[in-house]
Design a protein around this motif. Sequence first.
Motif, PDB file in Angstrom:
ATOM      1  N   UNK A 128       0.837  -1.210   0.000  1.00  0.00           N
ATOM      2  CA  UNK A 128       0.000   0.000   0.000  1.00  0.00           C
ATOM      3  C   UNK A 128       0.868   1.255   0.000  1.00  0.00           C
ATOM      4  N   UNK A 129       1.895   1.259   0.868  1.00  0.00           N
ATOM      5  CA  UNK A 129       2.782   2.419   0.941  1.00  0.00           C
ATOM      6  C   UNK A 129       3.583   2.585  -0.348  1.00  0.00           C
ATOM      7  N   UNK A 130       3.986   1.461  -0.951  1.00  0.00           N
ATOM      8  CA  UNK A 130       4.711   1.516  -2.218  1.00  0.00           C
ATOM      9  C   UNK A 130       3.846   2.136  -3.307  1.00  0.00           C
ATOM     10  N   UNK A 131       2.558   1.758  -3.325  1.00  0.00           N
ATOM     11  CA  UNK A 131       1.639   2.315  -4.319  1.00  0.00           C
ATOM     12  C   UNK A 131       1.466   3.816  -4.126  1.00  0.00           C
ATOM     13  N   UNK A 132       1.339   4.243  -2.860  1.00  0.00           N
ATOM     14  CA  UNK A 132       1.212   5.675  -2.576  1.00  0.00           C
ATOM     15  C   UNK A 132       2.467   6.431  -3.004  1.00  0.00           C
ATOM     16  N   UNK A 133       3.630   5.817  -2.780  1.00  0.00           N
ATOM     17  CA  UNK A 133       4.883   6.438  -3.173  1.00  0.00           C
ATOM     18  C   UNK A 133       4.965   6.581  -4.693  1.00  0.00           C
ATOM     19  N   UNK A 134       4.560   5.533  -5.416  1.00  0.00           N
ATOM     20  CA  UNK A 134       4.521   5.587  -6.883  1.00  0.00           C
ATOM     21  C   UNK A 134       3.622   6.721  -7.361  1.00  0.00           C
ATOM     22  N   UNK A 135       2.432   6.810  -6.746  1.00  0.00           N
ATOM     23  CA  UNK A 135       1.467   7.829  -7.151  1.00  0.00           C
ATOM     24  C   UNK A 135       2.010   9.232  -6.900  1.00  0.00           C
ATOM     25  N   UNK A 136       2.668   9.419  -5.757  1.00  0.00           N
ATOM     26  CA  UNK A 136       3.228  10.733  -5.427  1.00  0.00           C
ATOM     27  C   UNK A 136       4.324  11.130  -6.416  1.00  0.00           C
ATOM     28  N   UNK A 137       5.207  10.178  -6.727  1.00  0.00           N
ATOM     29  CA  UNK A 137       6.288  10.449  -7.676  1.00  0.00           C
ATOM     30  C   UNK A 137       5.745  10.726  -9.072  1.00  0.00           C
ATOM     31  N   UNK A 138       4.723   9.957  -9.465  1.00  0.00           N
ATOM     32  CA  UNK A 138       4.121  10.175 -10.780  1.00  0.00           C
ATOM     33  C   UNK A 138       3.428  11.532 -10.830  1.00  0.00           C
ATOM     34  N   UNK A 139       2.764  11.910  -9.728  1.00  0.00           N
ATOM     35  CA  UNK A 139       2.094  13.215  -9.677  1.00  0.00           C
ATOM     36  C   UNK A 139       3.067  14.359  -9.914  1.00  0.00           C
ATOM     37  N   UNK A 140       4.244  14.262  -9.313  1.00  0.00           N
ATOM     38  CA  UNK A 140       5.270  15.298  -9.516  1.00  0.00           C
ATOM     39  C   UNK A 140       5.711  15.342 -10.980  1.00  0.00           C
ATOM     40  N   UNK A 141       5.890  14.152 -11.572  1.00  0.00           N
ATOM     41  CA  UNK A 141       6.296  14.074 -12.980  1.00  0.00           C
ATOM     42  C   UNK A 141       5.215  14.678 -13.889  1.00  0.00           C
ATOM     43  N   UNK A 142       3.954  14.338 -13.609  1.00  0.00           N
ATOM     44  CA  UNK A 142       2.850  14.851 -14.426  1.00  0.00           C
ATOM     45  C   UNK A 142       2.701  16.363 -14.291  1.00  0.00           C
ATOM     46  N   UNK A 143       2.948  16.882 -13.089  1.00  0.00           N
ATOM     47  CA  UNK A 143       2.883  18.338 -12.903  1.00  0.00           C
ATOM     48  C   UNK A 143       3.845  19.049 -13.841  1.00  0.00           C
ATOM     49  N   UNK A 144       5.023  18.447 -14.044  1.00  0.00           N
ATOM     50  CA  UNK A 144       5.990  19.022 -14.972  1.00  0.00           C
ATOM     51  C   UNK A 144       5.459  19.029 -16.397  1.00  0.00           C
ATOM     52  N   UNK A 145       4.745  17.966 -16.772  1.00  0.00           N
ATOM     53  CA  UNK A 145       4.160  17.898 -18.119  1.00  0.00           C
ATOM     54  C   UNK A 145       3.059  18.939 -18.272  1.00  0.00           C
ATOM     55  N   UNK A 146       2.205  19.093 -17.246  1.00  0.00           N
ATOM     56  CA  UNK A 146       1.122  20.074 -17.324  1.00  0.00           C
ATOM     57  C   UNK A 146       1.674  21.490 -17.465  1.00  0.00           C
ATOM     58  N   UNK A 147       2.809  21.738 -16.819  1.00  0.00           N
ATOM     59  CA  UNK A 147       3.451  23.048 -16.967  1.00  0.00           C
ATOM     60  C   UNK A 147       3.954  23.238 -18.393  1.00  0.00           C
ATOM     61  N   UNK A 148       4.501  22.182 -18.986  1.00  0.00           N
ATOM     62  CA  UNK A 148       4.928  22.223 -20.388  1.00  0.00           C
ATOM     63  C   UNK A 148       3.744  22.547 -21.296  1.00  0.00           C
ATOM     64  N   UNK A 149       2.575  21.981 -20.952  1.00  0.00           N
ATOM     65  CA  UNK A 149       1.366  22.199 -21.750  1.00  0.00           C
ATOM     66  C   UNK A 149       0.714  23.550 -21.466  1.00  0.00           C
TER      67      UNK A 149
END
Length: 202
Positions: A4-25
Amino acid sequence: MSTFDQDLNKEALLGQFLDGIYKQLDYDFKRIHDLDLQNKGIDLIILHHGTEYLIDEKAQLDYLNHCLPTFTFELSYLKNGKWRKGWLFDKNKVTDHYFLVTNISLKTQNIEDGFKDCSITSVNTEKLRKYLENIGLGWDILSVMDGQIRHSDQKQNIPLRHLKEKEGCLYYSVQKDEKPLNLKLYLKWLIKIGVAKRIYPF
């Protein structure tokens, strides 16, 4: 670290990555951390031309470094052995669009080093549900199929007469604890019928 904690960690890291893409867009967006809003299907709020769009991010985090042509939309699942309605037809969700995050690749074999790339497909939730209803796959019909499938020995890919092979099918994951029943749909088909569009990469 628990699964469960690993999944939350994945989601948090992906969220940061996606935020960078949204800024690009050049999106004017706000990431949501409030649990009540998240339970209503809001991970992100985007302001575009004066209109707010409520976004639910759905990511294929179980398939890192794999390119899948489909995405699964949850119809139902079990929680503590009890049946629950999935998010696709859940009226408590206020989502305007699903952002389907697929083709997620890592920089290295270690997820902590971050993500390298992904694809994002935006699906209009109202258009998708209306289309499904128009072809005879509204919740009233699917809920009957749900009950039949859960009381049978069917599993994984279950054909539907309403959909061609390269459009979609039902997918029953009996191997998972929650035993989700999903509507598996092809991304190219969703774009073709006008309920979705690729927003990244262009």
